[in-house]
Design a protein around this motif. Structure first.
Motif, PDB file in Angstrom:
ATOM      1  N   ARG A  32      53.719 -55.882 -17.767  1.00 36.16           N
ATOM      2  CA  ARG A  32      52.689 -56.228 -16.793  1.00 36.16           C
ATOM      3  C   ARG A  32      51.887 -57.361 -17.410  1.00 36.16           C
ATOM      4  NH1 ARG A  32      50.051 -52.928 -12.718  1.00 36.16           N
ATOM      5  NH2 ARG A  32      52.166 -52.265 -12.396  1.00 36.16           N
ATOM      6  N   ASP A  34      49.294 -59.561 -15.809  1.00 36.36           N
ATOM      7  CA  ASP A  34      47.872 -59.592 -15.484  1.00 36.36           C
ATOM      8  C   ASP A  34      47.644 -59.016 -14.100  1.00 36.36           C
ATOM      9  OD1 ASP A  34      48.540 -61.576 -13.590  1.00 36.36           O
ATOM     10  OD2 ASP A  34      47.952 -63.198 -14.892  1.00 36.36           O
ATOM     11  N   SER A  35      46.395 -58.773 -13.820  1.00 35.94           N
ATOM     12  CA  SER A  35      45.979 -58.320 -12.501  1.00 35.94           C
ATOM     13  C   SER A  35      44.731 -59.089 -12.130  1.00 35.94           C
ATOM     14  CB  SER A  35      45.666 -56.816 -12.517  1.00 35.94           C
ATOM     15  OG  SER A  35      46.819 -56.073 -12.809  1.00 35.94           O
ATOM     16  N   ALA A  36      44.733 -59.668 -10.956  1.00 33.68           N
ATOM     17  CA  ALA A  36      43.563 -60.413 -10.489  1.00 33.68           C
ATOM     18  C   ALA A  36      43.453 -60.257  -8.978  1.00 33.68           C
ATOM     19  CB  ALA A  36      43.687 -61.888 -10.857  1.00 33.68           C
ATOM     20  N   GLY A  37      42.288 -59.917  -8.519  1.00 32.27           N
ATOM     21  CA  GLY A  37      42.060 -59.793  -7.086  1.00 32.27           C
ATOM     22  C   GLY A  37      42.945 -58.747  -6.439  1.00 32.27           C
ATOM     23  N   GLN A  39      45.976 -58.146  -7.146  1.00 31.47           N
ATOM     24  CA  GLN A  39      47.391 -58.511  -7.279  1.00 31.47           C
ATOM     25  C   GLN A  39      47.803 -58.447  -8.741  1.00 31.47           C
ATOM     26  OE1 GLN A  39      49.243 -61.843  -5.033  1.00 31.47           O
ATOM     27  NE2 GLN A  39      49.519 -62.740  -7.050  1.00 31.47           N
ATOM     28  N   SER A  40      48.996 -57.930  -8.993  1.00 23.90           N
ATOM     29  CA  SER A  40      49.538 -57.851 -10.350  1.00 23.90           C
ATOM     30  C   SER A  40      50.737 -58.770 -10.481  1.00 23.90           C
ATOM     31  CB  SER A  40      49.976 -56.424 -10.661  1.00 23.90           C
ATOM     32  OG  SER A  40      48.878 -55.551 -10.645  1.00 23.90           O
ATOM     33  N   THR A  41      50.991 -59.205 -11.703  1.00 24.36           N
ATOM     34  CA  THR A  41      52.178 -59.981 -12.036  1.00 24.36           C
ATOM     35  C   THR A  41      52.939 -59.210 -13.097  1.00 24.36           C
ATOM     36  OG1 THR A  41      50.985 -62.042 -11.606  1.00 24.36           O
ATOM     37  CG2 THR A  41      53.039 -62.201 -12.852  1.00 24.36           C
ATOM     38  N   TYR A 187      51.129 -55.763  -5.348  1.00 19.70           N
ATOM     39  CA  TYR A 187      49.815 -55.107  -5.278  1.00 19.70           C
ATOM     40  C   TYR A 187      49.890 -53.715  -5.800  1.00 19.70           C
ATOM     41  CZ  TYR A 187      48.312 -59.076  -2.584  1.00 19.70           C
ATOM     42  OH  TYR A 187      47.993 -60.353  -2.201  1.00 19.70           O
TER      43      TYR A 187
END
Length: 187
Positions: A32, A34-37, A39-41, A187
């Motif tokens: 994983r 990152d997570s922002a707003g 949303q994850s990548t 998400y």
């Protein structure tokens, strides 16, 4: 009121601990980022083992055109697949999932496979989750990019891209091991 808040907090924590995507991960093939707003990548790296030969092939031809066997690209051949996905390139490497679906030879001038596959994962927090890939795979190019068009479980509403590189190919049988490097936004 304080007791009610405490009960709610305890129940919320118990539910979060039961959700696989809320647990820590210790996987060599998935990370994983990152997570922002909301949303994850996530980056996934695994090997796709496509076996057309032998007593127990993982890809079988289910249809073909009348001219398929005369075509240098096997244009018109359609194969159904249930290919293992592993952590490393060795067939004995840890199984992390399966690629299931179909692909067919869609190009007359080059080896181009139209792929519609679900990559279902069976390891760690991704167990029971999948990504869907649909697009053209120009199989003889050193690096191919395929679109991630959806997903389930942890990868619900996924989008992204998969880079495929042939790790090993037996031209006589068509058996191949393909390295995948997948970036998934979800998400």
């Amino acid at each position: 009121m304080a007791k009610l808040a405490l009960v709610f907090l305890i129940i919320s924590m118990a539910m979060a601990m039961a959700m696989p995507w809320a647990q820590a991960q210790d996987l060599n093939w998935a990370k994983r980022l990152d997570s922002a707003g909301g949303q994850s990548t996530t980056n996934l790296r695994f090997f796709f083992h496509d076996t057309l030969s032998g007593k127990n092939p993982s890809a079988v031809r289910v249809a073909q055109a009348s001219q398929t066997d005369k075509s240098p690209t096997l244009f018109g051949a359609v194969l159904m697949v249930d290919d293992p996905l592993t952590e490393g390139p060795e067939p004995t490497s840890k199984l992390v999932g399966r690629a299931q679906g179909l692909y067919g030879s869609a190009c007359q001038q080059e080896l181009g496979l139209i792929m519609a596959l679900s990559y279902s994962f069976s390891d760690g927090i991704y167990k029971g989750s999948s990504i869907s890939v649909a697009g053209i795979n120009r199989a003889l190019n050193p690096v191919r990019e395929l679109p991630v068009v959806g997903g389930t479980g942890v990868f619900r509403m996924a989008r992204g891209y998969a880079e495929a590189r042939t790790h090993w190919l037996d031209p006589a049988t068509g058996d191949a091991i393909v390295a995948y490097n997948v970036t998934v936004f979800h998400y």
